[in-house]
Design an enzyme around this catalytic site. Structure first.
Site, short mmCIF file in Angstrom:
data_model
loop_
_atom_site.label_atom_id
_atom_site.label_comp_id
_atom_site.label_asym_id
_atom_site.label_seq_id
_atom_site.Cartn_x
_atom_site.Cartn_y
_atom_site.Cartn_z
CB THR A 43 -0.98 0.03 1.19
OG1 THR A 43 -0.25 0.08 2.42
CG2 THR A 43 -1.87 -1.20 1.19
CG MET A 57 -4.16 5.32 -2.66
SD MET A 57 -5.43 6.49 -2.12
CE MET A 57 -4.51 7.43 -0.89
CG HIS A 58 -3.06 2.24 4.23
ND1 HIS A 58 -1.77 1.79 4.03
CD2 HIS A 58 -2.95 3.38 4.97
CE1 HIS A 58 -0.93 2.61 4.62
NE2 HIS A 58 -1.62 3.59 5.19
CG ASP A 59 -8.59 0.70 4.40
OD1 ASP A 59 -7.67 -0.10 4.66
OD2 ASP A 59 -9.18 1.35 5.28
#
Length: 314
Positions: free
Chosen positions: A196, A242-244
């Site tokens: 991420t 942009m982890h999720d």
């Protein structure tokens, strides 16, 4: 092409909100059965409110939202207001949602839905602490073989930790839950900080979202810009990871990512390395692989996909 049936387990959270918007914009590919909420970035009342706010932003008050666990399995709750603000959605306009919370507990909804569906047809996507998923697996072990796949945001190995030197936030908050999920035998895909952190917002990428001729595109750009401020202060880098949203991108286009099937274990006993995900990258332990651990991403491709999804919203 048949749509993916998905339960999205979340703790919104700024990047969670962007991920939910993208998921709602992908209704041609994803049948979103429900959002289930968990305490994490902020407490459960706020994550449950924020999930409904995002649904209303997207014009989707029909998506059921179920509140789940308000604290980790064994530990006091640790939250992340330093990154997401006291509301979880600081920096963007919020309102009191009209759509109601569903009456059932999220864990009961997950169990009942899996038992009622044909085996291997529902994907679970947790992007917060794994408390709800672990409790469902513990209460109802018979659901494990019924799950098609768990695609989760969590863990870190090569990138180090973001809540402690050793641990990523979601796993750190409830390491016992993460250990249960990783030991469940369910097919797992992990999107850790290692991948991420490669997919970052930037001025041109946010400008693309802001230029969309709708309300949700510019709103998503504002969400990510507010999330970005914390990461610039923390890491000295421009652009927020942009982890999720990476989880949504993987669901829709797995070819944007690559990694390796490995064994991953969670440290639960050490005070120094609580929540560390120990990745046997070179297969030296002899332990069987239990996860596809992703380490590479096409960042431009991910943002192009997110923009396409957001463009379909109001």
């Amino acid at each position: 092409m048949s749509r993916l049936s998905v339960i999205f387990d979340t703790d919104p959270g700024l990047d969670d909100a962007a991920a939910i918007l993208a998921l709602l914009g992908a209704s041609d590919q994803v049948d979103l059965l429900a959002l289930t909420t968990v305490a994490g970035n902020v407490g459960l009342p706020l994550t449950s409110r924020n999930a409904r706010i995002v649904c209303e932003w997207a014009g989707r008050p029909d998506v059921p939202v179920y509140a789940g666990c308000e604290q980790p399995l064994l530990r006091p709750l640790v939250t992340a207001e330093q990154a997401h603000g006291k509301t979880g959605l600081d920096g963007v306009p919020i309102h009191e949602p009209d759509m109601p919370l569903q009456g059932r507990h999220a864990v009961d909804f997950i169990i009942d839905t899996l038992r009622a569906a044909p085996a291997g047809t529902i994907t679970l996507c947790p992007v917060g602490p794994l408390t709800n998923i672990a409790l469902a697996l513990s209460k109802a072990p018979d659901i494990a073989p019924r799950i098609k796949e768990i695609v989760l945001m969590g863990g870190s190995y090569f990138a180090g930790g973001n809540i402690s030197p050793a641990a990523e936030f979601n796993v750190f908050v409830d390491p016992e839950a993460a250990a249960i999920v990783l030991g469940s035998g369910v097919p797992l895909v992990m999107l850790p900080l290692d991948v991420t952190h490669q997919v970052r917002s930037s001025a041109p990428r946010l400008a693309r979202l802001r230029a969309l001729p709708n309300r949700c595109g510019p709103l998503a750009a504002d969400i990510l810009a507010n999330h970005e401020r914390h990461d610039v202060q923390r890491y000295g880098q421009h652009g927020a990871p942009m982890h999720d949203p990476c989880v949504v991108a993987y669901l829709l286009q797995p070819s944007l990512f690559s990694g390796r099937r490995v064994n991953v274990e969670v440290e639960t006993a050490s005070a120094l390395t609580r929540g560390a995900t120990v990745v046997d990258w070179w297969g030296v332990s002899g332990r069987a692989a239990n996860a596809l651990y992703l380490t590479e991403a096409d960042a431009d491709g991910v943002f192009a996909l997110l923009a396409d999804c957001l463009a379909k919203l109001p």
